[in-house]
Design an enzyme around this catalytic site. Structure first.
Site, short mmCIF file in Angstrom:
data_model
loop_
_atom_site.label_atom_id
_atom_site.label_comp_id
_atom_site.label_asym_id
_atom_site.label_seq_id
_atom_site.Cartn_x
_atom_site.Cartn_y
_atom_site.Cartn_z
N GLN A 1 -8.75 -8.11 -10.29
CA GLN A 1 -9.48 -6.93 -9.80
C GLN A 1 -9.11 -5.69 -10.63
OE1 GLN A 1 -9.96 -5.77 -5.50
NE2 GLN A 1 -8.25 -4.42 -5.92
N HIS B 1 0.84 -1.20 0.00
CA HIS B 1 0.00 0.00 0.00
C HIS B 1 0.88 1.25 0.00
CE1 HIS B 1 -2.87 -2.84 2.12
NE2 HIS B 1 -3.62 -2.39 1.13
N GLN C 1 -17.87 -7.49 -0.45
CA GLN C 1 -16.93 -8.27 -1.26
C GLN C 1 -16.42 -9.51 -0.54
OE1 GLN C 1 -14.06 -4.80 -1.44
NE2 GLN C 1 -12.56 -6.43 -1.52
N ASP D 1 -3.44 -7.80 -7.26
CA ASP D 1 -4.85 -8.14 -7.53
C ASP D 1 -5.12 -7.88 -9.01
OD1 ASP D 1 -5.64 -8.70 -4.74
OD2 ASP D 1 -5.12 -6.62 -4.45
O1 PAF Z 1 -7.94 -4.22 -3.11
C1 PAF Z 1 -8.59 -3.85 -2.11
O2 PAF Z 1 -8.05 -3.59 -1.02
C2 PAF Z 1 -10.09 -3.75 -2.20
O3 PAF Z 1 -10.62 -4.74 -3.03
C3 PAF Z 1 -10.59 -2.36 -2.63
C4 PAF Z 1 -10.12 -2.03 -4.05
C5 PAF Z 1 -10.08 -1.31 -1.67
C6 PAF Z 1 -12.12 -2.33 -2.63
O4 PAF Z 1 -12.64 -2.58 -1.36
#
Ligand code: PAF
Length: 254
Positions: free
Chosen positions: A154, A38, A62, A151
């Site tokens: 995603q 992050h 989710q 991810d």
């Molecule tokens: O990747 C993540 O941490 C989550 O899927 C996100 C993009 C913040 C959505 O809740």
């Protein structure tokens, strides 16, 4: 320290000021429990944009597994320290009621890729991700938003959603950050037992070295992983495995 805000209205008022003064906003959505992966998104956002907004919201829609949702690490104070060191200006930490004012009557979905790979093993997961990311992108109203390549599925679904719905925010992919032994950084790594943590780097090693997906699966199972899938698609090898109650995902060039 970044300023913590809890409501959409508070951010909207600030955002209007940045638009008036022509300051670009970079947005990093997270579920908290921040790690150096992050951190790299936050630092990149700060390099690109004078104002950085991060969100911390453990999104209930989710999670397909109640245990995983309830045990997802929550540590806003510690997260704010890393945000501070990374140059974050504002943290949006909304309640579930703020994010879902009409519950789950309105959802965003995708009908093909979201049903494959992780989607095949976590029903509804990507509907939850796309729904909350749509909400967050609308709220943030940022010039750019930053997502990790760990991810990968995603990331591709979010990019596709932005194209499909003509969203103006530029989606910026950022490389996976790894531990020295190759394990992709993830908030869930903290839940690994010492024995599981010792085995975990074998996941990335096998994804990289196995000649094909079938042999990668066999090698991972022999090593003690429960394999959800290993698949090669369009130059990327995707994998998801379980060690005890912890699910790990990763992807490498194939
Ligand atoms: O990747 C993540 O941490 C989550 O899927 C996100 C993009 C913040 C959505 O809740």
């Amino acid at each position: 320290m970044p300023k913590i805000i809890h409501t959409v209205a508070e951010w909207r008022a600030l955002r209007a000021g940045f638009r008036a003064s022509r300051q670009a906003v970079g947005f990093v959505p997270t579920m908290g429990a921040l790690h150096p992966g992050h951190g790299s998104l936050l630092v990149r956002a700060k390099q690109d944009c004078p104002v950085v907004l991060a969100s911390v919201f453990v999104n209930p829609t989710q999670f397909d597994d109640k245990w995983d949702y309830e045990n997802y690490p929550r540590m806003l104070d510690t997260d704010c320290d890393l945000m501070d060191r990374s140059g974050v200006d504002y943290v949006l930490a909304p309640s579930a009621a703020e994010m879902y004012p009409n519950g789950t009557r309105y959802l965003v979905g995708e009908t093909q890729f979201s049903r494959e790979l992780c989607g095949a093993h976590r029903p509804g997961h990507f509907d939850g991700v796309l729904t909350v990311v749509m909400k967050l992108l609308q709220i943030a109203d940022a010039e750019r938003a930053y997502f990790g390549e760990k991810d990968q599925q995603q990331l591709q679904l979010i990019k596709g959603m932005c194209t499909a719905f003509f969203l103006p925010t530029e989606i910026v992919p950022c490389p996976t950050i790894r531990e020295a032994d190759g394990l992709a950084m993830s908030s869930r790594n903290a839940r690994l037992s010492p024995a599981e943590r010792a085995l975990a780097p074998t996941f990335n090693r096998v994804l990289r070295s196995a000649p094909d997906a079938t042999q990668a699966r066999a090698q991972l199972e022999a090593a003690g992983f429960v394999v959800d899938y290993v698949e090669d698609r369009e130059g990327i090898r995707y994998g998801a495995v379980r060690l005890g109650k912890t699910r790990l995902i990763d992807n490498v060039a194939s």
